[in-house]
Design an enzyme around this catalytic site. Sequence first.
Site, PDB file in Angstrom:
ATOM      1  N   HIS A  65      -5.119 115.158 115.418  1.00  0.00           N
ATOM      2  CA  HIS A  65      -5.307 114.693 114.042  1.00  0.00           C
ATOM      3  C   HIS A  65      -6.429 115.438 113.330  1.00  0.00           C
ATOM      4  CE1 HIS A  65      -8.402 111.826 115.726  1.00  0.00           C
ATOM      5  NE2 HIS A  65      -8.987 112.135 114.588  1.00  0.00           N
ATOM      6  N   ASP A 120      -2.387 112.777 121.059  1.00  0.00           N
ATOM      7  CA  ASP A 120      -3.355 113.223 120.056  1.00  0.00           C
ATOM      8  C   ASP A 120      -4.278 114.293 120.652  1.00  0.00           C
ATOM      9  OD1 ASP A 120      -4.852 113.429 117.778  1.00  0.00           O
ATOM     10  OD2 ASP A 120      -5.905 111.517 118.019  1.00  0.00           O
ATOM     11  N   SER A 213     -14.088 112.455 116.578  1.00  0.00           N
ATOM     12  CA  SER A 213     -12.726 112.728 117.045  1.00  0.00           C
ATOM     13  C   SER A 213     -12.648 114.038 117.814  1.00  0.00           C
ATOM     14  CB  SER A 213     -11.771 112.794 115.854  1.00  0.00           C
ATOM     15  OG  SER A 213     -11.718 111.558 115.186  1.00  0.00           O
TER      16      SER A 213
END
Length: 261
Positions: A65, A120, A213
């Site tokens: 992402h 992810d 992230s």
Amino acid sequence: MWFLILFPALSLGGIDAAPPLQSRVVGGFNCEKNSQPWQVAVYYQKEHICGGVLLDRNWVLTAAHCYVDQYEVWLGKNKLFQEEPSAQHRLVSKSFPHPGFNMSLLMLQTTPPGADFSNDLMLLRLSKPADITDVVKPIALPTKEPKPGSTCLASGWGSITPTRWQKSDDLQCVFITLLPNENCAKVYLQKVTDVMLCAGEMGGGKDTCAGDSGGPLICDGILQGTTSNGPEPCGKPGVPAIYTNLIKFNSWIKDTMMKNA
């Protein structure tokens, strides 16, 4: 879900995405200098957007992402806003998002029930190999399954305030607990699958967030996950965060690196 705050436009190459809120390691502390030599800072147009993990001299692992149309990375940094002679800057020659990650979900303003954010992961191939030094070192992929109850260390740079984009200059570390996936499945509308890990503190107050992230989750000294997504606000009691379970992706990671060396 906090990563959607950061990436509804930016994720597919947009240039006008608003900076994220609630984007920090919550309840953490300044990492000991050079204690995380595999930690990577991922940038888009000179702005820090994500963390990452150095797997070898040529490859960085981060979250799918975090996808944009161009990247650069810094290795061996402790201070986000200060020049450090030991840090290394590299451009990225090509990115490889996991083919099973549903990129279309990043364009949604709200997460539909049952959404699946599995896979992810993304590999970044560096344009020039990293120089391995005392402050820049790769970390190995896991060779055994992580165990619930393990103490894990997550790290990253992000906002130190909950309502405005004020990043931490110092790399932040936080200790959290690896929990059974059922703890996340009970509180998320999205799917929680076996390629994910659930980690946090049920009492709240310690967490990762959007600016982290793609960064590492190291459990009992072993790299077991990368930061994926979690509650908003971060550190919410009773709602742990979700990480990608790396041992499920060893084959894809190794095959992708080998075929694109």
